[in-house]
Scaffold this motif. Structure first.
Motif, PDB file in Angstrom:
ATOM      1  N   VAL A 296      -4.086  -2.971   2.481  1.00  0.00           N
ATOM      2  CA  VAL A 296      -4.149  -2.546   3.747  1.00  0.00           C
ATOM      3  C   VAL A 296      -5.589  -2.808   4.271  1.00  0.00           C
ATOM      4  O   VAL A 296      -5.701  -3.382   5.421  1.00  0.00           O
ATOM      5  CB  VAL A 296      -3.854  -1.083   3.948  1.00  0.00           C
ATOM      6  CG1 VAL A 296      -4.333  -0.610   5.504  1.00  0.00           C
ATOM      7  CG2 VAL A 296      -2.385  -0.924   3.981  1.00  0.00           C
ATOM      8  N   GLY A 297      -6.611  -2.608   3.632  1.00  0.00           N
ATOM      9  CA  GLY A 297      -7.944  -3.091   3.711  1.00  0.00           C
ATOM     10  C   GLY A 297      -8.195  -4.544   4.095  1.00  0.00           C
ATOM     11  O   GLY A 297      -8.752  -4.833   5.027  1.00  0.00           O
ATOM     12  N   LEU A 298      -7.869  -5.214   3.035  1.00  0.00           N
ATOM     13  CA  LEU A 298      -7.757  -6.841   3.351  1.00  0.00           C
ATOM     14  C   LEU A 298      -7.139  -7.192   4.559  1.00  0.00           C
ATOM     15  O   LEU A 298      -7.564  -8.018   5.546  1.00  0.00           O
ATOM     16  CB  LEU A 298      -7.115  -7.457   1.925  1.00  0.00           C
ATOM     17  CG  LEU A 298      -8.087  -7.258   0.863  1.00  0.00           C
ATOM     18  CD1 LEU A 298      -7.172  -7.832  -0.292  1.00  0.00           C
ATOM     19  CD2 LEU A 298      -9.474  -7.927   0.899  1.00  0.00           C
TER      20      LEU A 298
ATOM     21  N   THR B  23      -5.840   9.087  -8.500  1.00  0.00           N
ATOM     22  CA  THR B  23      -6.964   8.804  -7.449  1.00  0.00           C
ATOM     23  C   THR B  23      -7.315   7.204  -7.729  1.00  0.00           C
ATOM     24  O   THR B  23      -7.254   6.636  -6.727  1.00  0.00           O
ATOM     25  CB  THR B  23      -8.140   9.628  -7.964  1.00  0.00           C
ATOM     26  OG1 THR B  23      -7.920  10.894  -7.899  1.00  0.00           O
ATOM     27  CG2 THR B  23      -9.362   9.295  -6.983  1.00  0.00           C
ATOM     28  N   ARG B  24      -7.332   6.810  -9.249  1.00  0.00           N
ATOM     29  CA  ARG B  24      -7.560   5.238  -9.283  1.00  0.00           C
ATOM     30  C   ARG B  24      -6.270   4.357  -8.550  1.00  0.00           C
ATOM     31  O   ARG B  24      -6.479   3.526  -8.016  1.00  0.00           O
ATOM     32  CB  ARG B  24      -7.646   5.101 -10.709  1.00  0.00           C
ATOM     33  CG  ARG B  24      -8.925   5.428 -11.328  1.00  0.00           C
ATOM     34  CD  ARG B  24      -8.898   4.859 -12.870  1.00  0.00           C
ATOM     35  NE  ARG B  24     -10.129   5.609 -13.442  1.00  0.00           N
ATOM     36  CZ  ARG B  24     -10.094   6.038 -14.550  1.00  0.00           C
ATOM     37  NH1 ARG B  24      -8.916   6.429 -15.189  1.00  0.00           N
ATOM     38  NH2 ARG B  24     -11.156   6.632 -15.124  1.00  0.00           N
ATOM     39  N   ILE B  25      -4.954   4.717  -8.911  1.00  0.00           N
ATOM     40  CA  ILE B  25      -3.770   4.224  -8.244  1.00  0.00           C
ATOM     41  C   ILE B  25      -3.954   4.147  -6.771  1.00  0.00           C
ATOM     42  O   ILE B  25      -3.663   2.998  -5.983  1.00  0.00           O
ATOM     43  CB  ILE B  25      -2.641   5.041  -8.709  1.00  0.00           C
ATOM     44  CG1 ILE B  25      -2.347   4.920 -10.236  1.00  0.00           C
ATOM     45  CG2 ILE B  25      -1.472   4.478  -7.865  1.00  0.00           C
ATOM     46  CD1 ILE B  25      -1.243   5.227 -10.861  1.00  0.00           C
ATOM     47  N   ALA B  26      -4.341   5.184  -6.060  1.00  0.00           N
ATOM     48  CA  ALA B  26      -4.447   5.158  -4.611  1.00  0.00           C
ATOM     49  C   ALA B  26      -5.849   4.415  -4.126  1.00  0.00           C
ATOM     50  O   ALA B  26      -5.418   3.728  -3.138  1.00  0.00           O
ATOM     51  CB  ALA B  26      -4.901   6.776  -4.036  1.00  0.00           C
TER      52      ALA B  26
ATOM     53  N   THR C  46       2.160  10.314  -9.714  1.00  0.00           N
ATOM     54  CA  THR C  46       1.361  10.494 -10.589  1.00  0.00           C
ATOM     55  C   THR C  46       0.719  11.891 -10.636  1.00  0.00           C
ATOM     56  O   THR C  46       0.347  12.545 -11.514  1.00  0.00           O
ATOM     57  CB  THR C  46       0.157   9.467 -10.865  1.00  0.00           C
ATOM     58  OG1 THR C  46       0.918   8.412 -10.772  1.00  0.00           O
ATOM     59  CG2 THR C  46      -0.735   9.631 -11.966  1.00  0.00           C
ATOM     60  N   ALA C  47      -0.159  12.089  -9.382  1.00  0.00           N
ATOM     61  CA  ALA C  47      -0.495  13.354  -9.021  1.00  0.00           C
ATOM     62  C   ALA C  47       0.423  14.602  -9.230  1.00  0.00           C
ATOM     63  O   ALA C  47      -0.089  15.525  -9.752  1.00  0.00           O
ATOM     64  CB  ALA C  47      -1.223  13.713  -7.601  1.00  0.00           C
TER      65      ALA C  47
ATOM     66  N   SER D 173       0.685  -1.310   0.016  1.00  0.00           N
ATOM     67  CA  SER D 173      -0.066  -0.021   0.218  1.00  0.00           C
ATOM     68  C   SER D 173       0.869   1.282  -0.090  1.00  0.00           C
ATOM     69  O   SER D 173       0.640   2.014  -0.554  1.00  0.00           O
ATOM     70  CB  SER D 173      -0.889   0.073   1.144  1.00  0.00           C
ATOM     71  OG  SER D 173      -1.898  -0.969   1.205  1.00  0.00           O
ATOM     72  N   ALA D 174       1.742   1.212   0.731  1.00  0.00           N
ATOM     73  CA  ALA D 174       2.695   2.500   0.708  1.00  0.00           C
ATOM     74  C   ALA D 174       3.567   2.775  -0.572  1.00  0.00           C
ATOM     75  O   ALA D 174       3.702   3.717  -1.117  1.00  0.00           O
ATOM     76  CB  ALA D 174       3.881   2.122   1.891  1.00  0.00           C
ATOM     77  N   ALA D 175       4.069   1.544  -1.313  1.00  0.00           N
ATOM     78  CA  ALA D 175       4.354   1.572  -2.494  1.00  0.00           C
ATOM     79  C   ALA D 175       3.323   2.232  -3.602  1.00  0.00           C
ATOM     80  O   ALA D 175       3.670   3.390  -4.454  1.00  0.00           O
ATOM     81  CB  ALA D 175       5.118   0.491  -3.237  1.00  0.00           C
ATOM     82  N   GLY D 176       2.128   1.731  -3.330  1.00  0.00           N
ATOM     83  CA  GLY D 176       1.091   2.010  -4.327  1.00  0.00           C
ATOM     84  C   GLY D 176       0.635   3.723  -4.029  1.00  0.00           C
ATOM     85  O   GLY D 176       0.660   4.508  -5.240  1.00  0.00           O
ATOM     86  N   LEU D 177       0.823   4.103  -2.828  1.00  0.00           N
ATOM     87  CA  LEU D 177       0.225   5.672  -2.569  1.00  0.00           C
ATOM     88  C   LEU D 177       1.653   6.473  -3.042  1.00  0.00           C
ATOM     89  O   LEU D 177       1.398   7.679  -3.487  1.00  0.00           O
ATOM     90  CB  LEU D 177       0.117   5.598  -0.979  1.00  0.00           C
ATOM     91  CG  LEU D 177      -0.999   4.880  -0.556  1.00  0.00           C
ATOM     92  CD1 LEU D 177      -1.006   5.179   1.103  1.00  0.00           C
ATOM     93  CD2 LEU D 177      -2.231   5.905  -1.180  1.00  0.00           C
ATOM     94  N   ALA D 178       2.803   5.955  -2.912  1.00  0.00           N
ATOM     95  CA  ALA D 178       3.905   6.725  -3.482  1.00  0.00           C
ATOM     96  C   ALA D 178       3.781   6.964  -4.939  1.00  0.00           C
ATOM     97  O   ALA D 178       4.055   8.158  -5.570  1.00  0.00           O
ATOM     98  CB  ALA D 178       5.368   5.937  -3.165  1.00  0.00           C
ATOM     99  N   ILE D 179       3.772   5.857  -5.695  1.00  0.00           N
ATOM    100  CA  ILE D 179       3.325   5.889  -7.095  1.00  0.00           C
ATOM    101  C   ILE D 179       1.909   6.883  -7.482  1.00  0.00           C
ATOM    102  O   ILE D 179       2.187   7.665  -8.287  1.00  0.00           O
ATOM    103  CB  ILE D 179       3.020   4.680  -7.750  1.00  0.00           C
ATOM    104  CG1 ILE D 179       4.299   3.731  -7.526  1.00  0.00           C
ATOM    105  CG2 ILE D 179       2.515   4.713  -9.229  1.00  0.00           C
ATOM    106  CD1 ILE D 179       4.215   2.351  -8.102  1.00  0.00           C
TER     107      ILE D 179
END
Length: 155
Positions: A41-43, A31-34, A21-22, A11-17
């Motif tokens: 993390v939700g799972l 927004t889609r990537i986030a 992108t933003a 999740s941290a890597a995905g939020l960094a990407i």
């Protein structure tokens, strides 16, 4: 514990990407990537990641048993025999039903197995539909069929 750590790292890597992108002013894509980045993390927080691991292990154990246990193959043989017996019963039921209908004398103009129309007092039973005239090509044959059906039902 390890599963949660891996999920948080993903999740941290995905939020960094998503942030990168933003920064490039692609806000919809960010927004889609986030949104996708928050799924691991939700799972993990809901306990579904561990559940998925348990299901995966159970499927793996079953697959190993499928290879090494003859009793499992015997279980599949019993299931196959059950399916064959259901098919035989269905075919036999169809033949029995068809033979019983063929044995009865059917009234002219009535399909075998069809129920007789209800006839009230003072009403005559419906007559068989008249034969369609041959050689008409103006498209009125369909209307003749409809008219015969309506007459059959007394309309």
């Amino acid at each position: 514990m390890l599963t949660t750590t891996v999920c948080v790292a993903l999740s941290a890597a995905g939020l960094a990407i998503a942030i990168l992108t933003a920064y490039r002013r692609r806000y919809v894509r960010a927004t889609r990537i986030a949104a996708f980045a928050l799924i691991p993390v939700g799972l993990a927080m809901a306990g579904l990641a561990e559940l998925g691991g348990k299901v995966g292990r159970a499927v793996g154990d079953w697959a190993a048993d499928l290879v090494f246990k003859p009793s499992l193959w015997a279980g599949f043989a019993v299931l196959a025999a059950s399916v064959v017996l259901f098919a035989i019963a269905r075919i036999a039921g169809r033949r029995k039903g068809r033979g019983a209908v063929e044995g009865k004398t059917a009234r002219p103009g009535v399909e075998p197995g069809a129920s007789a129309p209800a006839v009230g007092p003072g009403r005559k039973p419906a007559q068989p539909a008249p034969k369609a005239k041959q050689g008409r090509s103006d498209g009125l044959d369909d209307f003749d069929d409809i008219e015969a059906i309506l007459k059959k039902h007394g309309i």
